[in-house]
Enzyme design. Structure first.
Site, PDB file in Angstrom:
ATOM      1  N   ALA A  64       0.862  -1.172   0.000  1.00 38.67           N
ATOM      2  CA  ALA A  64       0.000   0.000   0.000  1.00 38.67           C
ATOM      3  C   ALA A  64       0.905   1.231   0.000  1.00 38.67           C
ATOM      4  CB  ALA A  64      -0.882  -0.029   1.244  1.00 38.67           C
ATOM      5  N   GLY A 109       0.646  -5.039   0.916  1.00 35.00           N
ATOM      6  CA  GLY A 109      -0.501  -5.134   0.008  1.00 35.00           C
ATOM      7  C   GLY A 109      -0.159  -5.856  -1.296  1.00 35.00           C
ATOM      8  N   GLU A 112      -0.446  -9.439  -0.483  1.00 38.44           N
ATOM      9  CA  GLU A 112      -1.885  -9.692  -0.305  1.00 38.44           C
ATOM     10  C   GLU A 112      -2.609  -9.737  -1.652  1.00 38.44           C
ATOM     11  OE1 GLU A 112      -1.987  -6.394   2.455  1.00 38.44           O
ATOM     12  OE2 GLU A 112      -2.832  -7.703   3.999  1.00 38.44           O
ATOM     13  N   GLU A 132       4.171  -4.971   7.660  1.00 37.15           N
ATOM     14  CA  GLU A 132       3.314  -3.944   8.262  1.00 37.15           C
ATOM     15  C   GLU A 132       3.625  -3.634   9.723  1.00 37.15           C
ATOM     16  OE1 GLU A 132       2.249  -6.351   6.271  1.00 37.15           O
ATOM     17  OE2 GLU A 132       0.779  -5.576   4.855  1.00 37.15           O
TER      18      GLU A 132
HETATM   19  N1  DAK Z   1       4.567   3.204  -0.687  1.00 36.35           N
HETATM   20  C1  DAK Z   1       4.970   4.367  -1.257  1.00 36.35           C
HETATM   21  N2  DAK Z   1       6.115   4.516  -1.934  1.00 36.35           N
HETATM   22  C2  DAK Z   1       6.917   3.456  -2.042  1.00 36.35           C
HETATM   23  C3  DAK Z   1       6.580   2.192  -1.481  1.00 36.35           C
HETATM   24  C4  DAK Z   1       5.339   2.096  -0.766  1.00 36.35           C
HETATM   25  N3  DAK Z   1       4.898   0.959  -0.243  1.00 36.35           N
HETATM   26  N4  DAK Z   1       7.587   1.338  -1.733  1.00 36.35           N
HETATM   27  C5  DAK Z   1       8.514   2.023  -2.449  1.00 36.35           C
HETATM   28  N5  DAK Z   1       8.113   3.293  -2.639  1.00 36.35           N
HETATM   29  C6  DAK Z   1       8.818   4.353  -3.344  1.00 36.35           C
HETATM   30  C7  DAK Z   1       9.987   4.874  -2.507  1.00 36.35           C
HETATM   31  O1  DAK Z   1       9.534   5.824  -1.566  1.00 36.35           O
HETATM   32  C8  DAK Z   1      10.872   5.501  -3.580  1.00 36.35           C
HETATM   33  O2  DAK Z   1      10.309   6.757  -3.947  1.00 36.35           O
HETATM   34  P1  DAK Z   1      11.295   8.024  -4.181  1.00 36.35           P
HETATM   35  O3  DAK Z   1      12.047   8.165  -2.926  1.00 36.35           O
HETATM   36  O4  DAK Z   1      12.140   7.595  -5.349  1.00 36.35           O
HETATM   37  O5  DAK Z   1      10.332   9.140  -4.507  1.00 36.35           O
HETATM   38  C9  DAK Z   1      10.654   4.563  -4.774  1.00 36.35           C
HETATM   39  O6  DAK Z   1       9.444   3.849  -4.506  1.00 36.35           O
HETATM   40  C10 DAK Z   1      11.782   3.528  -4.901  1.00 36.35           C
HETATM   41  O7  DAK Z   1      11.931   2.873  -3.646  1.00 36.35           O
HETATM   42  P2  DAK Z   1      13.335   2.723  -2.901  1.00 36.35           P
HETATM   43  O8  DAK Z   1      14.242   3.855  -3.237  1.00 36.35           O
HETATM   44  O9  DAK Z   1      13.039   2.476  -1.474  1.00 36.35           O
HETATM   45  O10 DAK Z   1      13.893   1.412  -3.602  1.00 36.35           O
HETATM   46  P3  DAK Z   1      14.883   0.335  -2.992  1.00 36.35           P
HETATM   47  O11 DAK Z   1      15.248  -0.559  -4.111  1.00 36.35           O
HETATM   48  O12 DAK Z   1      15.982   0.980  -2.213  1.00 36.35           O
HETATM   49  O13 DAK Z   1      14.003  -0.483  -1.939  1.00 36.35           O
HETATM   50  C11 DAK Z   1      12.023  -1.693  -1.193  1.00 36.35           C
HETATM   51  C12 DAK Z   1      12.945  -1.282  -2.399  1.00 36.35           C
HETATM   52  C13 DAK Z   1      10.792  -2.408  -1.760  1.00 36.35           C
HETATM   53  C14 DAK Z   1      12.801  -2.674  -0.303  1.00 36.35           C
HETATM   54  C15 DAK Z   1      11.650  -0.431  -0.402  1.00 36.35           C
HETATM   55  O14 DAK Z   1      11.115   0.548  -1.321  1.00 36.35           O
HETATM   56  C16 DAK Z   1      10.607  -0.700   0.637  1.00 36.35           C
HETATM   57  O15 DAK Z   1      10.890  -1.240   1.700  1.00 36.35           O
HETATM   58  N6  DAK Z   1       9.343  -0.266   0.359  1.00 36.35           N
HETATM   59  C17 DAK Z   1       8.278  -0.360   1.320  1.00 36.35           C
HETATM   60  C18 DAK Z   1       7.806  -1.801   1.418  1.00 36.35           C
HETATM   61  C19 DAK Z   1       6.720  -1.908   2.452  1.00 36.35           C
HETATM   62  O16 DAK Z   1       6.922  -1.668   3.637  1.00 36.35           O
HETATM   63  N7  DAK Z   1       5.541  -2.308   2.007  1.00 36.35           N
HETATM   64  C20 DAK Z   1       4.394  -2.517   2.847  1.00 36.35           C
HETATM   65  C21 DAK Z   1       3.578  -1.274   2.824  1.00 36.35           C
HETATM   66  S1  DAK Z   1       2.331  -1.336   4.075  1.00 36.35           S
HETATM   67  C22 DAK Z   1      -4.766  -1.487   5.947  1.00 36.35           C
HETATM   68  C23 DAK Z   1      -4.774  -1.449   4.587  1.00 36.35           C
HETATM   69  C24 DAK Z   1      -3.658  -1.814   3.887  1.00 36.35           C
HETATM   70  C25 DAK Z   1      -2.512  -2.164   4.514  1.00 36.35           C
HETATM   71  C26 DAK Z   1      -2.495  -2.168   5.888  1.00 36.35           C
HETATM   72  C27 DAK Z   1      -3.606  -1.851   6.613  1.00 36.35           C
HETATM   73  N8  DAK Z   1      -5.917  -1.169   6.706  1.00 36.35           N
HETATM   74  C28 DAK Z   1      -6.829  -0.215   6.212  1.00 36.35           C
HETATM   75  C29 DAK Z   1      -6.103  -1.699   8.040  1.00 36.35           C
HETATM   76  C30 DAK Z   1      -1.337  -2.465   3.760  1.00 36.35           C
HETATM   77  C31 DAK Z   1      -0.158  -2.053   4.194  1.00 36.35           C
HETATM   78  C32 DAK Z   1       1.050  -2.127   3.402  1.00 36.35           C
HETATM   79  O17 DAK Z   1       1.100  -2.668   2.325  1.00 36.35           O
END
Ligand code: DAK
Length: 259
Positions: A64, A109, A112, A132
């Site tokens: 997400a 997400g 998921e 998360e």
């Molecule tokens: N959201 C927004 N931007 C993201 C992103 C994300 N999930 N993942 C990556 N990006 C963006 C980065 O901010 C960066 O943007 P700029 O800085 O260039 O503007 C660009 O994509 C490239 O990312 P990185 O520079 O970080 O690239 P790396 O190769 O160094 O790292 C990575 C790749 C995938 C390891 C890293 O980007 C990362 O850790 N990303 C976040 C992964 C993550 O934590 N995903 C889970 C998100 S939480 C709910 C509803 C839904 C959910 C929960 C609750 N309810 C309503 C209860 C769902 C939650 C989630 O999915």
């Protein structure tokens, strides 16, 4: 649509989540356009199998959109979660099979989304995880439910509580994905499987999907009742008579009519 590409060839449609600068993270716009694309595919009755993938060679969906989520109130988060879950349930209960072609990061997400598909094929470079709790939230698009059902509660709890990512080979070993391929072969393999599915009787495939989906949520006796109902329903179709006639007349190349 700005963030979704939709392509249909023969009986197979492909939806590509196309926001590579943010690693295809699921913003509200992406979710909403994905929802629209699913409705379009659903309306095209010539589509017998759907593939969902991500643009680029790095990420399927990195979760997400964290930037968009950060300042949400509890009420807004519930609304966002409800909409995401509605879209993912639409995929899970889609009238034809849905294959996830996981071309890289499938986090939060993204994992998921893959789990709401029927079959997961992944690049050997793909990475999976539910990070998360490291962000101060729980999985919100069905992760606590579908991961435990797919890989068992013990491994699901390990992945969710530790927030640690796993590599493709472990995802394969625990049954989270069906098969691994080199990235440059992934789409061809997904298309090959999708076209193979599309050659079978679409009504029978759809009925089998419903029987499996419903049967895995209930006790065995209720599941068998569902199977009998879906089996009997096939006998209302022209394709049942056609498929069996082809066998008896030794016709090898079948062309089901979806009727
Ligand atoms: N959201 C927004 N931007 C993201 C992103 C994300 N999930 N993942 C990556 N990006 C963006 C980065 O901010 C960066 O943007 P700029 O800085 O260039 O503007 C660009 O994509 C490239 O990312 P990185 O520079 O970080 O690239 P790396 O190769 O160094 O790292 C990575 C790749 C995938 C390891 C890293 O980007 C990362 O850790 N990303 C976040 C992964 C993550 O934590 N995903 C889970 C998100 S939480 C709910 C509803 C839904 C959910 C929960 C609750 N309810 C309503 C209860 C769902 C939650 C989630 O999915």
């Amino acid at each position: 649509m700005e963030t979704i590409l939709l392509n249909t060839e023969g009986h197979v449609a492909t939806i590509t989540i196309n926001r590579p600068k943010a690693l295809n993270a699921l913003s509200t716009q992406v979710l909403s356009e994905l929802n629209t694309a699913l409705d379009e595919v659903n309306a095209n009755k010539d589509v017998y199998c759907l593939i969902i993938t991500g643009a680029g060679d790095k990420s399927f969906v990195a979760g997400a959109d964290i930037a968009e989520m950060k300042d949400k109130s509890a009420e807004e988060a519930a609304e966002y979660g409800a909409f995401g879950n509605e879209v993912f349930r639409k995929i899970e209960t889609f009238r034809c099979p849905v294959i996830a072609a996981i071309n890289g990061f499938a986090l939060g997400g993204g994992c998921e989304l893959a789990m709401s598909c029927d079959i997961r094929l992944a690049a050997d470079s793909a990475v999976f995880g539910q990070p998360e709790v490291g962000l101060g939230i729980t999985p919100g698009f069905g992760g606590t439910q579908r991961l435990a059902r797919l890989v068992g509660a013990g491994i699901a709890k390990e992945m969710i509580f530790t927030a640690r990512n796993i590599k493709a080979d472990r995802a394969f070993a625990i049954g989270l994905v069906n098969a691994l391929y080199p990235l440059d072969e992934l789409m061809n393999q997904a298309l090959k499987m999708a076209n193979g599915i599309a050659k079978n009787a679409p009504i029978a495939v759809a009925n089998a999907k419903r029987a499996i989906n419903e049967g895995t949520q209930v006790d065995i006796d209720s599941g068998i009742k569902t199977e009998v109902k879906e089996f009997a329903d096939c006998f209302n179709s022209e394709d049942q008579t056609y498929g069996m006639t082809c066998f008896l007349e030794k016709v090898k190349e079948k062309n089901f009519s979806n009727k």
